[in-house]
Design a protein around this motif. Sequence first.
Motif, mmCIF file in Angstrom:
data_model
loop_
_atom_site.group_PDB
_atom_site.id
_atom_site.type_symbol
_atom_site.label_atom_id
_atom_site.label_comp_id
_atom_site.label_asym_id
_atom_site.label_seq_id
_atom_site.Cartn_x
_atom_site.Cartn_y
_atom_site.Cartn_z
ATOM 1 N N VAL A 28 0.668 -1.230 -0.047
ATOM 2 C CA VAL A 28 -0.257 0.006 -0.108
ATOM 3 C C VAL A 28 0.996 1.271 -0.009
ATOM 4 C CG1 VAL A 28 -1.404 1.294 1.150
ATOM 5 C CG2 VAL A 28 -1.850 -1.148 1.167
ATOM 6 N N LEU A 29 1.859 1.045 0.951
ATOM 7 C CA LEU A 29 2.860 2.239 0.877
ATOM 8 C C LEU A 29 3.601 2.705 -0.485
ATOM 9 C CD1 LEU A 29 3.577 4.238 3.355
ATOM 10 C CD2 LEU A 29 5.416 2.412 3.803
ATOM 11 N N ALA A 30 3.823 1.700 -0.951
ATOM 12 C CA ALA A 30 4.589 1.691 -2.325
ATOM 13 C C ALA A 30 3.618 2.541 -3.464
ATOM 14 C CB ALA A 30 5.028 0.353 -3.033
ATOM 15 N N GLN A 31 2.183 2.409 -3.313
ATOM 16 C CA GLN A 31 1.296 2.831 -3.969
ATOM 17 C C GLN A 31 1.140 4.192 -3.716
ATOM 18 O OE1 GLN A 31 -1.369 -0.263 -3.647
ATOM 19 N NE2 GLN A 31 -1.746 -0.661 -5.751
ATOM 20 N N LYS A 33 3.349 6.124 -1.886
ATOM 21 C CA LYS A 33 4.506 6.853 -2.322
ATOM 22 C C LYS A 33 5.145 7.221 -3.765
ATOM 23 C CE LYS A 33 5.446 7.425 2.235
ATOM 24 N NZ LYS A 33 5.363 8.939 2.744
ATOM 25 N N GLY A 34 4.129 6.364 -4.440
ATOM 26 C CA GLY A 34 4.647 6.557 -6.142
ATOM 27 C C GLY A 34 5.558 5.715 -6.404
ATOM 28 N N CYS A 35 6.304 4.824 -5.802
ATOM 29 C CA CYS A 35 7.092 4.066 -6.169
ATOM 30 C C CYS A 35 6.996 3.242 -7.110
ATOM 31 C CB CYS A 35 7.994 2.927 -4.841
ATOM 32 S SG CYS A 35 7.732 3.777 -3.471
ATOM 33 N N VAL A 36 5.662 2.430 -7.203
ATOM 34 C CA VAL A 36 5.164 1.672 -8.377
ATOM 35 C C VAL A 36 5.240 2.460 -9.757
ATOM 36 C CG1 VAL A 36 3.559 0.549 -6.446
ATOM 37 C CG2 VAL A 36 2.803 2.501 -7.854
ATOM 38 N N CYS A 38 7.457 3.676 -11.044
ATOM 39 C CA CYS A 38 8.833 3.321 -11.577
ATOM 40 C C CYS A 38 9.145 1.911 -11.442
ATOM 41 C CB CYS A 38 10.089 4.336 -11.207
ATOM 42 S SG CYS A 38 9.671 6.140 -11.766
ATOM 43 N N HIS A 39 8.986 1.423 -10.248
ATOM 44 C CA HIS A 39 9.633 0.022 -9.824
ATOM 45 C C HIS A 39 8.362 -0.972 -9.871
ATOM 46 C CE1 HIS A 39 13.426 1.892 -8.520
ATOM 47 N NE2 HIS A 39 12.676 2.452 -7.732
ATOM 48 N N GLY A 40 7.049 -0.451 -10.267
ATOM 49 C CA GLY A 40 6.068 -1.659 -10.376
ATOM 50 C C GLY A 40 5.860 -1.761 -9.068
ATOM 51 N N ILE A 41 4.595 -2.616 -9.098
ATOM 52 C CA ILE A 41 3.820 -3.070 -7.799
ATOM 53 C C ILE A 41 4.644 -4.018 -7.007
ATOM 54 C CG2 ILE A 41 2.445 -4.576 -8.732
ATOM 55 C CD1 ILE A 41 1.383 -2.333 -6.019
ATOM 56 N N ASP A 42 5.331 -5.059 -7.698
ATOM 57 C CA ASP A 42 6.183 -6.023 -7.390
ATOM 58 C C ASP A 42 7.552 -6.038 -7.422
ATOM 59 O OD1 ASP A 42 5.633 -6.746 -9.926
ATOM 60 O OD2 ASP A 42 4.334 -8.569 -9.272
ATOM 61 N N GLY A 80 15.025 12.447 -3.767
ATOM 62 C CA GLY A 80 13.792 13.285 -3.299
ATOM 63 C C GLY A 80 12.521 12.166 -2.791
ATOM 64 N N MET A 81 12.830 10.932 -3.638
ATOM 65 C CA MET A 81 11.695 10.137 -3.026
ATOM 66 C C MET A 81 12.013 9.678 -1.773
ATOM 67 S SD MET A 81 9.603 9.509 -5.757
ATOM 68 C CE MET A 81 8.726 8.517 -4.569
ATOM 69 N N ALA A 82 13.379 9.498 -1.223
ATOM 70 C CA ALA A 82 13.425 9.008 0.032
ATOM 71 C C ALA A 82 13.501 9.930 1.193
ATOM 72 C CB ALA A 82 14.795 8.226 -0.116
#
Length: 99
Positions: A28-31, A33-36, A38-42, A80-82
């Motif tokens: 949920v956090l990855a979604q 924070k927008g990580c998904v 670039c790095h996808g959901i998994d 920036g993301m971190a």
Amino acid sequence: MKILKSIALCLSVVSLTACGGESLDGEVLAQQKGCVGCHGIDGKASVPSYPNLNGQWERYLRLQLIAYRDGQRVNSVMNGMAASLADEEIVALAEHYGS
Ligand code: HEC
């Protein structure tokens, strides 16, 4: 009154973990924070210029995120993301992508 107080305290804590001691859901956090994006959901990257995170050790990912956050590893996107990640968020994200 005691209950009201603890709810207020719960809401005032920015971190999502604090309430009831539940651990964060890395997926949920990855979604959130927008990580998904670039790095996808998994952890499978959307384009070749973004690294795949799946298949990496949880510990490795955790240390990289800390290094980006603290500026020891330099990358304009990931710094920036971190930057705003709390320790427990880093743990949850690393567990999610490292699993
Ligand atoms: C705009 C695209 C983008 C977004 C959004 C993004 N990343 Fe990244 N990420 C990258 C790029 C590009 C790199 C490689 C940077 C480098 O060379 O150091 C990277 C590297 C990483 C690495 C190190 C991988 C390795 O093999 O060393 C981790 C861990 C990581 N990202 C996690 C995350 C997490 C968690 C989030 C969400 C908070 C996130 N990223 C959001 C593009 C992105």
